[in-house]
Design an enzyme around this catalytic site. Structure first.
Site, short mmCIF file in Angstrom:
data_model
loop_
_atom_site.label_atom_id
_atom_site.label_comp_id
_atom_site.label_asym_id
_atom_site.label_seq_id
_atom_site.Cartn_x
_atom_site.Cartn_y
_atom_site.Cartn_z
N PHE A 18 0.85 -1.17 -0.08
CA PHE A 18 0.10 0.06 -0.11
C PHE A 18 0.77 1.13 0.03
CE2 PHE A 18 -2.01 -3.33 2.62
CZ PHE A 18 -3.15 -3.86 1.77
N GLY A 46 -0.06 -7.25 -4.71
CA GLY A 46 -1.43 -7.80 -4.73
C GLY A 46 -2.44 -7.35 -5.79
N ARG A 74 -9.89 1.20 -19.61
CA ARG A 74 -9.97 -0.05 -20.07
C ARG A 74 -9.55 -0.94 -18.75
NH1 ARG A 74 -5.83 -2.90 -23.81
NH2 ARG A 74 -6.63 -4.86 -24.06
N ILE A 75 -10.60 -2.06 -18.72
CA ILE A 75 -10.16 -2.97 -17.48
C ILE A 75 -9.67 -4.16 -18.06
CG2 ILE A 75 -11.56 -4.40 -15.78
CD1 ILE A 75 -11.52 -1.39 -15.15
N ASN A 83 -8.48 -6.84 -16.40
CA ASN A 83 -8.99 -8.14 -15.86
C ASN A 83 -10.19 -7.66 -14.79
OD1 ASN A 83 -9.41 -10.23 -14.07
ND2 ASN A 83 -7.52 -10.96 -14.61
N PRO A 84 -11.38 -8.00 -14.95
CA PRO A 84 -12.75 -7.53 -14.19
C PRO A 84 -12.56 -8.05 -12.75
CG PRO A 84 -13.42 -8.47 -16.11
CD PRO A 84 -11.77 -8.63 -16.42
N GLN A 108 -9.52 -5.42 -6.51
CA GLN A 108 -8.45 -4.10 -6.23
C GLN A 108 -9.52 -2.98 -5.80
OE1 GLN A 108 -5.67 -2.81 -5.80
NE2 GLN A 108 -5.01 -2.38 -8.00
N LYS A 130 -6.48 3.59 -16.87
CA LYS A 130 -6.11 4.85 -16.24
C LYS A 130 -5.91 4.60 -14.94
CE LYS A 130 -10.20 7.44 -16.95
NZ LYS A 130 -10.96 8.69 -17.22
N GLU A 170 -5.47 3.55 -6.75
CA GLU A 170 -5.89 4.57 -5.65
C GLU A 170 -7.07 5.02 -5.74
OE1 GLU A 170 -2.64 5.07 -4.16
OE2 GLU A 170 -1.28 4.51 -5.92
MO1 MOS Z 1 0.81 3.43 -3.72
S1 MOS Z 1 0.53 4.70 -2.12
O1 MOS Z 1 1.59 4.40 -4.59
O2 MOS Z 1 1.63 2.17 -3.23
#
Ligand code: MOS
Length: 731
Positions: free
Chosen positions: A233, A460, A621-622, A624-625, A631, A694, A698
């Site tokens: 993270f 992850g 574009r996705i 892998n849904p 995520q 895109k 985050e």
């Molecule tokens: Mo993320 S805060 O850029 O690992």
């Protein structure tokens, strides 16, 4: 043609390795003769070390050495600023002087044959301090605020004086720690003056560069390996002091040394989301159109580094506001340096801005979604650049329909279910689409399989899987015949695995590399008189299921295997990459989302229960849904933690972090997360990058906390402006 692999919900290609324990995390690698280093940390928050007594520790069986500033060699610490380092300041220099800058700073390391012996020895190291009271709170800083970051357009003060409606409030966010499941760990081994490190990191190249600078050796004398990361993270974006401790100890004892941070040590041994105080004044006209905003932001940093995050972007680009003034000051405290944590900057700013928008909506008597739509810009209000894509209106439409927004009684405290007050809230999410140069290497082998590499990471999100899909489509191979490899500094360079930029950057590099490799094979076939494709035009040849053939005459073609066998080549190889162009400046490119929360508050107990959270995203574009959904769920759950639970508490007397463990630092568990869902709008953004993505990581945490806080207001009529929203605030 076979169905493309991208866009399908492929399960993680490394899933089996992970669930069967075969995926090697940082501490699990085996280097012959590895010994263990256990770090001793400072028990005061500021001051000087006056004495260290290591006699008893060093005398224990199996103990090889105890290293502190008293006996550590002077390390070169060649000037180095990694892409993930704060723009100003000095790295914490491990064991180089007697100064204590924060509670939990490494002051010594005990090295022993076994972990238990090292732990015991570390517990016997006696450190004496001349302690001072540390500054740990924004209200009484350790020094002058750092040079502010300012932004201005129009005349906000003038416009505020004339505003019809005005909101002036301060929003506060507490310190949060990443708390990945995998502890931070490093194994370091020296072979002469060459250093090999197995590390938990989001950027092997950053760890490599950092260690080269610390030890004053060439970068190509350092190899960093990190094939699996058990969550990070953002905490894995820098090489924290323990990485140096491991390498230093290994050099001293001439054995590989493993250092694993305990959960408690992680709290001061890696970064965290900084405490931020966000004062926001907003003015609007009669119709709810924003005329002015003044953002006065203060956030904590350490005394030795000036950490900043992108706290000002959302205030510039979310809404049409002709007059904006922003001041962002970082305030030095006697703490370790904060760092990026999922949605850095935006998650914090969105809490202030999106709560203030809700307050404004209430004040002006306008529906919160309608208020936002009235302020929806046609181009980026901060830069004037056109948006590559911005489909926020659609996000609202889909979300409002799904959640039943129009059926809600807008009056606060108007909806009940037994003892529970029910509320719904909404907030906008946005996150910049980061892109950076990346390279990849692809190899097609005579057995008809391909291997693709890039020195990126997978903390992850599923990088292994999504890159496999991109590569498979570009090569015209089934995913089962493609292997993607990452996490080794000897591989082609990649940017930090952070800032939501991996898919756009590395994904585009993988696509380019595999395109080149497919074209290479195509050209070889076309040039070869023995090939059924001999003399064809390259543009007419496509690759599908491991076979090159004419687009309009699929019968004419041959497999990669046939081609390679006939021309006598064991493999073909191509290098490629991606370099962002001027679209980065020309266009405003962000992922967007509308986040909805429905919550219940027990009127008498102050308990907040999440009923539903829904995020609707315009994220390009996705690939892998299934991964994208995972995520998003992770981000939404992180947002619930931010809203209701997460809060690292420092004792003001000595700076000790009193809840530095997973029992007292609260994160959401399954019971806290009943119905959380995410929807991605169909589409792609080909202006953002060649593969049209895109970034997802985050944006999915941004906007969650304000949506929940706004729902709490709707439920109770009580506005809570400090996170996390605790029971006390609602009693
Ligand atoms: Mo993320 S805060 O850029 O690992």
């Amino acid at each position: 043609m076979t169905r493309p692999a991208t866009g399908t919900p492929l399960s993680r290609v490394d899933g089996r390795l992970k669930v069967t324990g075969q995926a090697t995390y940082a501490a699990e690698h085996r280097a012959d003769g590895t010994v263990h280093g256990v770090i001793v940390t400072s028990t005061v928050g500021k001051g000087r070390i006056t004495a260290i007594d290591t006699r008893q520790a060093a005398a224990q069986p199996g103990v090889l050495t105890v290293i502190s500033h008293l006996n550590a060699p002077k390390l070169p610490y060649r000037p180095f600023r990694g892409v993930t380092d704060p723009p100003r300041g000095e790295h914490l220099r491990v064991f180089q002087d007697d100064r204590v800058r924060f509670f939990g700073q490494p002051v010594a390391v005990a090295v022993a044959e076994t972990l238990e012996a090292a732990q015991h020895a570390a517990s016997l190291v006696k450190v004496a301090y001349a302690a001072e009271r540390p500054a740990t709170d924004l209200s009484s800083p350790a020094g002058e605020p750092n040079e502010p970051e300012n932004y201005q357009r129009g005349d906000a003060d003038q416009a505020l004086r004339q505003a019809h409606t005005r909101i002036e409030q301060t929003y506060r966010l507490q310190r949060e720690h990443h708390n990945p499941m995998e502890p931070h760990a490093t194994i370091a081994r020296w072979d002469g003056d060459r250093l090999t490190v197995w590390d938990k990191t989001q950027m092997v190249l950053n760890t490599r560069a950092a260690l080269a600078s610390v030890f004053g050796i060439p970068e190509d004398g350092v190899r960093v390996i990190s094939p699996f990361v058990g969550g990070a993270f953002g905490s894995g974006l820098r090489a924290w002091p323990h990485v140096t401790v491991a390498a230093l100890a290994a050099r001293q004892v001439r054995r590989p040394v493993k250092v694993v941070l305990t959960r408690e040590q992680m709290y001061s041994g890696t970064g965290f989301r900084p405490v931020t105080e966000y004062k926001l004044t907003m003015g609007a006209d009669q119709r709810g159109r924003l005329t002015a905003a003044v953002h006065d932001i203060r956030a904590e940093t350490s005394t030795y580094e000036d950490y900043r995050e992108a706290l000002t972007i959302l205030g510039q680009m979310t809404y049409t506001t002709p007059n904006v003034r922003q001041t962002y000051r970082s305030i030095p405290l006697d703490i370790s340096t904060p760092t990026w944590m999922r949605g850095p900057g935006n998650a914090t700013a969105a809490f202030a801005i999106e709560c203030a928008m809700d307050e404004l909506a209430h004040e002006a008597g306008i529906d919160p979604i309608e208020l936002r739509l009235r302020n929806e810009p046609e181009q980026d209000p901060g830069t004037g650049a056109p948006f590559s894509t911005r489909r926020l209106r659609e996000c609202f439409r889909v979300g409002a329909r799904t959640i039943g927004w129009d059926d809600r009684n807008p009056k606060p405290r108007s909806t009940r279910d037994g003892d529970w007050l029910i509320g719904t809230g909404v907030a906008v999410a946005a996150y910049h689409t980061g892109r950076a140069p990346a390279q990849a290497l692809a190899r097609l082998t005579e057995d008809g399989t391909a291997t693709v590499q890039s020195a990126t990471s997978d903390m992850g999100p599923g990088t292994y899987t999504s890159m496999t899909q991109v590569a498979a489509d570009a090569l015209g191979l089934p995913v089962s015949r493609v292997r993607f490899q990452l996490g080794d500094s000897t591989m082609p360079p990649a940017p930090p695995h952070g800032g939501s930029m991996t898919m756009a950057s590395v994904g585009s590099a993988v696509a380019d590399t595999c395109d080149k490799l497919r074209r290479q094979a195509t050209d070889l076939a076309i040039d070869d008189p023995g090939s059924p494709l001999h003399g064809a035009s390259a543009d007419d040849v496509v690759a599908d299921n491991g076979r090159l053939h004419l687009r309009d005459d699929p019968g004419r073609g041959e497999t990669y295997q046939q081609l390679l066998a006939r021309i006598g080549r064991p493999h073909l190889e191509a290098r490629g990459g991606y370099t962002p162009g001027d679209e980065v400046e020309r266009l405003s490119t962000h992922a967007y989302g509308a986040v909805f929360a429905e919550i219940a508050v027990d009127e008498r107990l102050g308990l907040v229960r999440i009923r539903r959270v829904l995020g609707v995203y315009d994220a390009g574009r996705i690939i892998n849904p299934k991964l994208a959904h995972s995520q998003a769920i992770g981000g939404l759950v992180g947002g619930i933690g931010m809203a209701l639970l997460e809060h690292t508490v420092a004792d003001p007397r000595d700076g000790r972090l009193v809840n530095a463990n997973l029992a007292d630092y609260l994160v959401p568990t399954n019971a806290d997360v009943p119905d959380v869902n995410a929807v991605y709008l169909d589409g792609e953004d080909r202006q953002a990058d060649p593969i049209g993505v895109k970034g997802l990581a985050e944006v999915v945490i941004v906007g969650v906390a304000p949506a929940i806080a706004n729902a709490v207001f709707h439920a109770t009529g009580r506005r809570v402006r400090d996170l996390p929203i605790t029971i006390e605030a609602l009693l």
